[in-house]
Design an enzyme around this catalytic site. Sequence first.
Site, PDB file in Angstrom:
ATOM      1  N   ARG A   4      -5.339   3.429   6.894  1.00 31.47           N
ATOM      2  CA  ARG A   4      -5.618   4.348   5.791  1.00 31.47           C
ATOM      3  C   ARG A   4      -5.810   5.734   6.386  1.00 31.47           C
ATOM      4  O   ARG A   4      -6.224   5.886   7.542  1.00 31.47           O
ATOM      5  CB  ARG A   4      -6.885   3.932   5.038  1.00 31.47           C
ATOM      6  CG  ARG A   4      -6.800   2.555   4.383  1.00 31.47           C
ATOM      7  CD  ARG A   4      -8.119   2.215   3.702  1.00 31.47           C
ATOM      8  NE  ARG A   4      -8.055   0.922   3.029  1.00 31.47           N
ATOM      9  CZ  ARG A   4      -8.442  -0.233   3.553  1.00 31.47           C
ATOM     10  NH1 ARG A   4      -8.917  -0.253   4.801  1.00 31.47           N
ATOM     11  NH2 ARG A   4      -8.348  -1.361   2.873  1.00 31.47           N
ATOM     12  N   LYS A  59     -12.704   0.036   4.352  1.00 34.61           N
ATOM     13  CA  LYS A  59     -13.410   0.081   3.076  1.00 34.61           C
ATOM     14  C   LYS A  59     -14.563  -0.916   3.059  1.00 34.61           C
ATOM     15  O   LYS A  59     -14.436  -2.026   3.563  1.00 34.61           O
ATOM     16  CB  LYS A  59     -12.450  -0.256   1.933  1.00 34.61           C
ATOM     17  CG  LYS A  59     -11.594   0.913   1.462  1.00 34.61           C
ATOM     18  CD  LYS A  59     -10.819   0.509   0.222  1.00 34.61           C
ATOM     19  CE  LYS A  59     -10.032   1.681  -0.325  1.00 34.61           C
ATOM     20  NZ  LYS A  59      -9.265   1.293  -1.539  1.00 34.61           N
ATOM     21  N   HIS A  73      -0.489   7.407   2.441  1.00 36.36           N
ATOM     22  CA  HIS A  73      -0.527   5.997   2.071  1.00 36.36           C
ATOM     23  C   HIS A  73       0.877   5.392   2.017  1.00 36.36           C
ATOM     24  O   HIS A  73       1.034   4.169   2.146  1.00 36.36           O
ATOM     25  CB  HIS A  73      -1.233   5.819   0.732  1.00 36.36           C
ATOM     26  CG  HIS A  73      -2.168   4.645   0.709  1.00 36.36           C
ATOM     27  ND1 HIS A  73      -3.297   4.561   1.501  1.00 36.36           N
ATOM     28  CD2 HIS A  73      -2.138   3.477   0.014  1.00 36.36           C
ATOM     29  CE1 HIS A  73      -3.916   3.418   1.278  1.00 36.36           C
ATOM     30  NE2 HIS A  73      -3.234   2.732   0.390  1.00 36.36           N
ATOM     31  N   ARG A  90       1.523   3.638   5.180  1.00 38.03           N
ATOM     32  CA  ARG A  90       0.839   2.336   5.195  1.00 38.03           C
ATOM     33  C   ARG A  90       1.638   1.313   4.368  1.00 38.03           C
ATOM     34  O   ARG A  90       1.821   0.171   4.785  1.00 38.03           O
ATOM     35  CB  ARG A  90      -0.572   2.519   4.648  1.00 38.03           C
ATOM     36  CG  ARG A  90      -1.418   1.254   4.555  1.00 38.03           C
ATOM     37  CD  ARG A  90      -2.842   1.678   4.189  1.00 38.03           C
ATOM     38  NE  ARG A  90      -3.642   0.614   3.608  1.00 38.03           N
ATOM     39  CZ  ARG A  90      -4.373  -0.248   4.299  1.00 38.03           C
ATOM     40  NH1 ARG A  90      -4.374  -0.191   5.627  1.00 38.03           N
ATOM     41  NH2 ARG A  90      -5.102  -1.161   3.681  1.00 38.03           N
ATOM     42  N   HIS A 143      -7.236  -5.910   3.867  1.00 40.62           N
ATOM     43  CA  HIS A 143      -7.430  -6.221   2.449  1.00 40.62           C
ATOM     44  C   HIS A 143      -8.432  -7.367   2.308  1.00 40.62           C
ATOM     45  O   HIS A 143      -8.327  -8.381   2.990  1.00 40.62           O
ATOM     46  CB  HIS A 143      -6.105  -6.641   1.807  1.00 40.62           C
ATOM     47  CG  HIS A 143      -5.166  -5.501   1.572  1.00 40.62           C
ATOM     48  ND1 HIS A 143      -3.811  -5.670   1.372  1.00 40.62           N
ATOM     49  CD2 HIS A 143      -5.383  -4.159   1.497  1.00 40.62           C
ATOM     50  CE1 HIS A 143      -3.231  -4.497   1.195  1.00 40.62           C
ATOM     51  NE2 HIS A 143      -4.173  -3.568   1.261  1.00 40.62           N
ATOM     52  N   TYR A 158       3.247  -6.365  -1.955  1.00 43.36           N
ATOM     53  CA  TYR A 158       4.351  -6.007  -1.063  1.00 43.36           C
ATOM     54  C   TYR A 158       5.498  -7.007  -1.150  1.00 43.36           C
ATOM     55  O   TYR A 158       6.633  -6.667  -0.828  1.00 43.36           O
ATOM     56  CB  TYR A 158       3.850  -5.876   0.376  1.00 43.36           C
ATOM     57  CG  TYR A 158       2.890  -4.725   0.526  1.00 43.36           C
ATOM     58  CD1 TYR A 158       3.338  -3.414   0.451  1.00 43.36           C
ATOM     59  CD2 TYR A 158       1.517  -4.944   0.684  1.00 43.36           C
ATOM     60  CE1 TYR A 158       2.458  -2.349   0.542  1.00 43.36           C
ATOM     61  CE2 TYR A 158       0.639  -3.895   0.774  1.00 43.36           C
ATOM     62  CZ  TYR A 158       1.118  -2.600   0.701  1.00 43.36           C
ATOM     63  OH  TYR A 158       0.231  -1.542   0.778  1.00 43.36           O
TER      64      TYR A 158
END
Length: 343
Positions: A198, A220, A289, A292, A315, A324
Amino acid sequence: MADRARRAAIPVRASGQPGLGARAPRHWHRSGDDSPVRRRPGQLSSAAASLRDPEQALAAFATWLRAERGRAERTVDAYLRDLRAWIDAHDTPPVWTEVSALQLRAWIRAHLSSRSPATQARAISSLRSFFDFLVRRDVIPQNPAAGLTAPKQAKALPATIPAQAVLDWIHGLAVRAEEPLAQRDAALLAVLYGCGLRVSEAADLDADAALEPTWRIIGKGNKERIVPVPAGTTSLVRQWLPVRASLTSDDEPALFVSAQGRRLSVRGIQYVLDRRAREAGLDRHVHPHQLRHSFATHLLGDGVDLRAIQELLGHASLSTTQRYTHVDLAGLARVYDGAHPRA
């Protein structure tokens, strides 16, 4: 008879308060020495009373988000902006116990109806979290934002850049040895694309472990993951380090710094990438992003397991990574439509 025996089994102090093993009524609250303190219904503790002031409440809420909920600093800042916008819409400071779901919905319609669904959803999340905090601190009895629903957001497929276009872009910067910042930007692109970071994670990188084969990344929600660094990325970072040393002082730990020798911010990285994309003639606005997204999509196309990609991206849920697969299938469908004789 049995009920009378059960009541008799509850120890009672001389004061009439229940003893050990009994639950105090809702209008009794624990004091600092853990003995129940009788408080009139509706009476606030001194700590809860201090939260009547909006600024004190927001400061305490921010501390709670960081310390107890593990929210990232950017999330905390965004929540506080939303809440201050809501507070500023009042002629007088709001009284928390008088806020209703109807009032919150009216504010959302008046001030957010023209904003994107994502912005509306975040504002609702901010309100819901704030009033949940006030419930937990016994300031209000229930959360007036609990029933607010965010608008449905269109699930757009992540935008990607073709692998060869990214590699050409990086190479075009790396060969410009006479430009110090071109070396930085080649390494920055290689990190974002080669490691799938990120933009905030890239901004937080420090130089002391830059040449390690793996990096410890705090993502995150303060979740930690280990990310392998490709050899090509390490090579470009190695080229950048002597240039970096000439721009900054020893007390600046950041890997990526500005021309003034200070850590590049998230916005600084966004600006750099957008400018370099225009220089390279890419016919699109490039957001960090997207690199990424491209990292994940290209790995999936090369047969990397979805679970492994989930770990690399950090994630929490596999369902986030699964989008994806839709990107990869969409690309496959385009190839099929263009090549199949019966398409």
